[in-house]
Enzyme design. Structure first.
Site, PDB file in Angstrom:
ATOM      1  N   GLY A  63       0.813  -1.215   0.000  1.00 54.59           N
ATOM      2  CA  GLY A  63       0.000   0.000   0.000  1.00 54.59           C
ATOM      3  C   GLY A  63       0.843   1.260   0.000  1.00 54.59           C
ATOM      4  O   GLY A  63       0.541   2.228  -0.714  1.00 54.59           O
ATOM      5  N   CYS A  64       1.903   1.264   0.777  1.00 52.68           N
ATOM      6  CA  CYS A  64       2.767   2.447   0.863  1.00 52.68           C
ATOM      7  C   CYS A  64       3.497   2.691  -0.448  1.00 52.68           C
ATOM      8  O   CYS A  64       3.709   3.835  -0.851  1.00 52.68           O
ATOM      9  CB  CYS A  64       3.749   2.297   2.022  1.00 52.68           C
ATOM     10  SG  CYS A  64       2.912   2.189   3.631  1.00 52.68           S
TER      11      CYS A  64
END
Length: 159
Positions: free
Chosen positions: A44-45
């Site tokens: 996600g990051c």
């Protein structure tokens, strides 16, 4: 203390991956995107960071500074920046002090386990240092585009 739009953004001074100190006070006169994310090199990051990378020139052309903040150290940030060719600084908040001041550091749960860490949130900060908008529910894949669209609506001559 919960921050709200219109509040003065908490001042901070944090090092980037190269050891340069970045202070919010030094950014007066510039719009700032301050996005907090849990960890370098996680799915996600990475999507979120690459989203900002892909339209970074759009932010730059409008004098909007972008900074990512996590509790990772400079070595981790350097690897992340180099691997994904991120053109904006990632700030090292190793103790989580700045994330705490912004209300996005604390107890979290993942797969039944509790731990302390950063909750993904973003602050849009006006040139006068006041919070314009807080993004508490972030979709990493489309987040950068959402923020840019919001800034364009604010900066539009029709508004």
């Amino acid at each position: 203390m919960t921050l709200n739009p219109g509040d003065l953004a908490p001042d901070f001074s944090l090092p980037d991956a190269q050891g340069n100190q970045i202070s919010l006070a030094d950014l007066r006169g510039v719009r700032v995107v301050l996005y907090f994310y849990p960890r370098d090199n996680t799915p996600g990051c990475t999507k979120e960071a690459c989203g900002f990378r892909d339209i970074y020139s759009e932010f730059q052309s409008r004098n909007i500074a972008v900074f990512g903040v996590s509790t990772d150290d400079a070595k981790s940030h350097t690897k992340f920046v180099n691997k994904y060719q991120l053109p904006f600084p990632l700030l090292c908040d190793e103790g989580g002090k700045v994330a705490t001041a912004y209300g996005c550091y604390g107890l979290k749960k993942f797969m039944g386990k509790e731990y302390v860490g950063i909750t993904r949130m973003t602050y849009a900060i006006a040139p006068d240092g006041r919070i314009e908008k807080i993004y508490r529910k972030v979709k990493p894949e489309s987040h950068a585009e959402e923020i840019l669209a919001d800034f364009l609506a604010v900066l539009s001559p029709e508004s």
